[in-house]
Enzyme design. Structure first.
Site, mmCIF file in Angstrom:
data_model
loop_
_atom_site.group_PDB
_atom_site.id
_atom_site.type_symbol
_atom_site.label_atom_id
_atom_site.label_comp_id
_atom_site.label_asym_id
_atom_site.label_seq_id
_atom_site.Cartn_x
_atom_site.Cartn_y
_atom_site.Cartn_z
ATOM 1 N N CYS A 136 106.391 46.047 59.940
ATOM 2 C CA CYS A 136 105.332 45.143 60.384
ATOM 3 C C CYS A 136 104.267 45.849 61.240
ATOM 4 O O CYS A 136 103.438 46.591 60.721
ATOM 5 C CB CYS A 136 105.960 43.959 61.105
ATOM 6 S SG CYS A 136 104.889 42.490 61.185
ATOM 7 N N LYS A 166 112.650 49.475 64.774
ATOM 8 C CA LYS A 166 111.193 49.364 64.881
ATOM 9 C C LYS A 166 110.679 50.065 66.140
ATOM 10 O O LYS A 166 111.130 49.792 67.252
ATOM 11 C CB LYS A 166 110.811 47.886 64.895
ATOM 12 C CG LYS A 166 109.317 47.598 64.870
ATOM 13 C CD LYS A 166 109.113 46.086 64.827
ATOM 14 C CE LYS A 166 107.661 45.687 64.807
ATOM 15 N NZ LYS A 166 107.509 44.201 64.788
ATOM 16 N N GLU A 219 110.990 41.552 57.167
ATOM 17 C CA GLU A 219 111.454 41.751 58.535
ATOM 18 C C GLU A 219 112.230 40.528 59.004
ATOM 19 O O GLU A 219 111.913 39.388 58.657
ATOM 20 C CB GLU A 219 110.224 41.958 59.425
ATOM 21 C CG GLU A 219 110.492 42.094 60.903
ATOM 22 C CD GLU A 219 109.209 42.153 61.723
ATOM 23 O OE1 GLU A 219 109.268 42.635 62.858
ATOM 24 O OE2 GLU A 219 108.139 41.714 61.221
#
Length: 259
Positions: free
Chosen positions: A150, A113, A44
């Site tokens: 994540c 995300k 990321e």
């Protein structure tokens, strides 16, 4: 790059630190990308690290076809692979970009995300914009690959939505902040997403000391195929359709679902 054996996906996870200099990070893409993998996954925010907690990352946002995106595409073509790497993508809010995964090579996608890291004392939503709930799945060497970033790992609903769209491999680039219990949470959640969905999970993190490292590849029965420590590393594993099919015969939990 040599051709892949049918029914196999060669994966490389590049556990490398993302610096604060975007040009420096771009320059590291080519030497850090192996030439013998079908899918290469960087962590990321590899285009530019988050910086100190709460830092303004807006000035480092780019369009997906900006300098970082162009270099990702060039390196993927040069290495004959599909490359996944994280960046800050310019959004409609100049102060809050998206936290985006770029996919370039045999497949092309951009996943923004969904779940922002408003947890463990952080407020990612102060500096970043959440992406739309649009599960993103791409095809790489005949395998359907779903994308998570994540903190998304803590939300089994998103992983299941990807599997409902056909994902057989979940890829999880991360900058998993180090701290008490964090490696244990990371390993537990990666294995849980694999077991409950009978999929492979390939999770690539930034290394310590700031982040947790421990990139790992887990098979659909929850066995760890490969795992790094907390320092820089390149992790490799070969995923096979035979193992996926066997796991789903042994544990047909997806077909046994009632909800």
């Amino acid at each position: 790059m040599t051709s892949t054996t049918a029914g196999e996906l060669r994966v490389a996870l590049v556990q490398e630190v993302a610096g604060l200099d975007p040009a420096g990070n771009r320059a590291r893409l080519e030497p850090a990308t192996p030439s013998d993998a079908d899918l290469v996954v960087f962590p990321e925010a590899f285009a530019r690290d988050f910086g100190e907690a709460g830092s303004d990352v807006g000035p480092f946002a780019e369009p997906v076809d900006g300098p970082f995106g162009q270099e990702v595409e060039r390196v993927a073509a040069q290495r004959g692979t599909t490359l996944v790497a994280g960046m800050f993508e310019a959004s409609q809010d100049p102060a809050r970009p998206w936290n985006t995964l770029l996919v370039r090579g045999a497949a092309t996608a951009a996943y923004r995300k969904v779940h922002l890291y408003d947890s463990f004392g952080y407020r990612e939503s102060d500096r970043l914009l959440a992406g739309p709930v649009e599960p993103t799945v791409v095809d790489v060497a005949g395998f359907s690959v779903g994308l998570l970033t994540c903190y998304d790992l803590r939300f089994p609903e998103l992983a299941r939505a990807l599997v409902d769209r056909g994902a057989e491999v979940l890829v999880v680039p991360a900058a998993w902040v180090a701290g008490e219990r964090k490696v244990d949470h990371w390993r537990t959640l990666v294995r849980a997403r694999a077991i409950e969905n009978t999929v492979f999970v390939a999770a690539a993190g930034q290394p310590g000391p700031r982040y947790s490292g421990h990139s790992l590849v887990v098979d659909p029965m929850g066995d760890v195929l490969a795992e790094a420590a907390d320092g820089p590393a390149v992790l490799r594993a070969t995923l096979t359709r035979a193992a996926l099919d066997q796991a789903r015969r042994t544990n047909p939990s997806l077909s046994n679902r009632r909800l």
